[in-house]
Motif scaffolding. Structure first.
Motif, short mmCIF file in Angstrom:
data_model
loop_
_atom_site.label_atom_id
_atom_site.label_comp_id
_atom_site.label_asym_id
_atom_site.label_seq_id
_atom_site.Cartn_x
_atom_site.Cartn_y
_atom_site.Cartn_z
N ASP A 1 0.83 -1.21 0.00
CA ASP A 1 0.00 0.00 0.00
C ASP A 1 0.87 1.28 0.00
O ASP A 1 0.54 2.25 -0.68
N GLN A 2 1.96 1.24 0.74
CA GLN A 2 2.86 2.40 0.74
C GLN A 2 3.45 2.64 -0.63
O GLN A 2 3.57 3.78 -1.10
N LEU A 3 3.81 1.55 -1.29
CA LEU A 3 4.41 1.70 -2.62
C LEU A 3 3.40 2.25 -3.63
O LEU A 3 3.77 3.04 -4.51
N VAL A 4 2.14 1.87 -3.48
CA VAL A 4 1.12 2.39 -4.39
C VAL A 4 0.94 3.89 -4.18
O VAL A 4 0.83 4.65 -5.14
N ARG A 5 0.91 4.33 -2.94
CA ARG A 5 0.77 5.77 -2.66
C ARG A 5 2.00 6.54 -3.17
O ARG A 5 1.86 7.63 -3.73
N SER A 6 3.16 5.95 -3.01
CA SER A 6 4.37 6.62 -3.51
C SER A 6 4.36 6.70 -5.02
O SER A 6 4.78 7.72 -5.61
N GLN A 7 3.86 5.64 -5.68
CA GLN A 7 3.80 5.65 -7.14
C GLN A 7 2.85 6.72 -7.63
O GLN A 7 3.17 7.46 -8.58
N GLN A 8 1.73 6.88 -7.01
CA GLN A 8 0.76 7.89 -7.42
C GLN A 8 1.28 9.31 -7.15
O GLN A 8 1.09 10.21 -7.98
N ALA A 9 1.91 9.50 -6.00
CA ALA A 9 2.44 10.83 -5.67
C ALA A 9 3.55 11.24 -6.64
O ALA A 9 3.62 12.40 -7.08
N ALA A 10 4.42 10.31 -7.01
CA ALA A 10 5.50 10.63 -7.93
C ALA A 10 4.96 10.94 -9.32
O ALA A 10 5.44 11.86 -10.01
N ALA A 11 3.95 10.20 -9.76
CA ALA A 11 3.37 10.45 -11.07
C ALA A 11 2.67 11.81 -11.12
O ALA A 11 2.77 12.53 -12.12
N ALA A 12 1.96 12.17 -10.05
CA ALA A 12 1.27 13.46 -10.02
C ALA A 12 2.27 14.62 -10.03
O ALA A 12 2.06 15.64 -10.70
N LEU A 13 3.36 14.48 -9.30
CA LEU A 13 4.35 15.55 -9.26
C LEU A 13 5.12 15.65 -10.57
O LEU A 13 5.53 16.76 -10.98
N ALA A 14 5.32 14.53 -11.25
CA ALA A 14 6.06 14.54 -12.52
C ALA A 14 5.33 15.37 -13.57
O ALA A 14 5.96 15.99 -14.44
N GLY B 1 11.65 13.59 -15.55
CA GLY B 1 12.09 12.25 -15.89
C GLY B 1 12.43 11.40 -14.67
O GLY B 1 12.14 10.20 -14.63
N LEU B 2 13.05 12.04 -13.65
CA LEU B 2 13.39 11.31 -12.44
C LEU B 2 12.13 10.83 -11.72
O LEU B 2 12.05 9.66 -11.28
N LEU B 3 11.14 11.70 -11.60
CA LEU B 3 9.90 11.32 -10.92
C LEU B 3 9.14 10.24 -11.70
O LEU B 3 8.56 9.32 -11.10
N ALA B 4 9.16 10.33 -13.01
CA ALA B 4 8.49 9.32 -13.82
C ALA B 4 9.17 7.96 -13.66
O ALA B 4 8.49 6.91 -13.60
N SER B 5 10.49 7.95 -13.59
CA SER B 5 11.21 6.70 -13.40
C SER B 5 10.91 6.10 -12.03
O SER B 5 10.74 4.87 -11.90
N ILE B 6 10.84 6.96 -11.00
CA ILE B 6 10.53 6.47 -9.65
C ILE B 6 9.11 5.91 -9.61
O ILE B 6 8.85 4.85 -8.98
N SER B 7 8.18 6.60 -10.26
CA SER B 7 6.80 6.11 -10.27
C SER B 7 6.70 4.74 -10.95
O SER B 7 6.00 3.84 -10.47
N ALA B 8 7.42 4.57 -12.06
CA ALA B 8 7.39 3.27 -12.75
C ALA B 8 8.02 2.18 -11.90
O ALA B 8 7.52 1.03 -11.86
#
Length: 252
Positions: free
Chosen positions: A212-225, A234-241
Motif C-alpha cells: 500500500d505504501q508503494l502504491v501511494r508513492s507511485q501515485q504521488a511521484a506520477a502526479a508531481l512529474a 524524468g526522475l519522478l516518472a522513473s521512480i513512479s514506474a
C-alpha cells in the motif's frame, strides 16, 4: 749739443695717470653695470629657441599637514607604500566580513520546501518498511531487500537534485537552507506531517502494508512529474514506474 729733458722715476706704488707704462701691472677694476628693471611675467623667448621650463618643486609630505589646493597637478607626492599596504589589508578583511554578514542574513530566510523533499521522505519510509517487514515475512526476503535497496537509491537521487538546486559555496560547503514544515501524502490521500510517516515506517509492517505504501508513492511521484519539467520530470516518472513494478510484480 741737443738738450734732452730728464724724467724722474716714481715708485710703482705711487698713483700715475693712465697711459704710462706702469699701468699695465695694475689689476683691472670690475665694471659695475647699473641694474635695469625687468618687466613682470615670463621672459620672452627669442625666435628659433626653445623655452626651458624650471624644474617642478615637489612639496614635502609633512605629517599632519595637507597639501595646498593651489599645488599644480603632477606635483603631488605619490602614495606611500605603508598607506597602500594598510588599504589592501583593510580590503582583504572587509570583503570576507561583508560576505559573512550577507550569508547570515540569507540563512535567516525561510524557504518553501522543495517539491522533491516529500518524495525523498516517502522513498526512505518505503525502504525502512520493507526492511522491517522481513522479520514478519522471511519468505519474501529477496523481494523486500530489493525494494529496500531501490527505494534507498531513489531517496539518494532525490536528495542530490535538491542539494544541486540549493547550491554550494566556493569551498564546497552547503549553505544553511531553512525550510518550512514539510508534509507528505498520507494513507487517506490528505497531507500529513513528514514526521508521522517517518515514525510509522520504523514499526514492523506486513507485506500488504508495504504494498500500500508503494502504491501511494507511485501515485504521488506520477502526479508531481506532471508539474515538473526536464530532468526532474524524468526522475519522478522513473521512480513512479519502479514503485509500480515493486508493488505489482515483486509483492504479488
Amino acid at each position: 749739443m741737443v738738450h734732452v729733458p730728464h724724467r724722474h722715476s716714481v715708485p710703482p706704488s705711487a698713483g700715475r695717470p693712465s697711459g704710462m707704462r706702469s699701468d699695465r701691472h695694475e689689476p683691472s677694476r670690475l665694471r659695475v653695470e647699473p641694474a635695469v628693471a625687468r618687466p613682470a611675467g615670463p621672459t620672452p623667448t627669442p625666435p628659433g629657441e626653445t623655452a626651458s621650463l624650471p624644474p617642478a618643486v615637489v612639496p614635502h609630505d609633512t605629517p599632519g599637514q595637507s597639501l595646498s589646493p593651489s599645488v599644480p597637478v603632477g606635483t603631488r607626492p605619490a602614495w606611500r607604500r605603508r598607506t597602500l599596504l594598510r588599504l589592501a589589508g583593510a580590503s582583504a578583511i572587509g570583503f570576507p566580513v561583508v560576505a559573512t554578514l550577507a550569508a547570515c542574513a540569507e540563512d535567516d530566510t525561510v524557504h518553501a520546501p522543495d517539491p522533491l523533499a516529500a518524495q525523498e521522505v516517502l522513498a526512505r519510509a518505503d525502504a525502512a518498511a520493507a526492511t522491517a517487514a522481513i522479520a514478519l515475512a522471511p519468505q519474501s526476503n529477496a523481494a523486500l531487500s530489493t525494494i529496500a535497496a531501490e527505494r534507498t537509491a531513489h531517496a539518494d537521487a532525490l536528495r542530490t537534485e535538491i542539494d544541486r538546486v540549493i547550491g554550494v559555496y566556493g569551498d564546497g560547503t552547503t549553505p544553511v537552507h531553512r525550510t518550512g514544515a514539510l508534509t507528505v501524502p498520507g494513507p487517506g490521500g490528505s497531507p500529513v506531517p513528514a514526521s508521522e510517516v517517518e515514525t510509522a515506517s520504523a514499526q514492523p509492517a506486513t507485506v500488504a502494508q508495504v504494498r500500500d505504501q508503494l502504491v501511494r508513492s507511485q501515485q504521488a511521484a506520477a502526479a508531481l512529474a506532471r508539474t515538473e519539467s526536464g530532468y526532474r520530470a524524468g526522475l519522478l516518472a522513473s521512480i513512479s514506474a519502479a514503485c509500480a513494478t515493486q508493488a505489482g510484480v515483486l509483492l504479488t
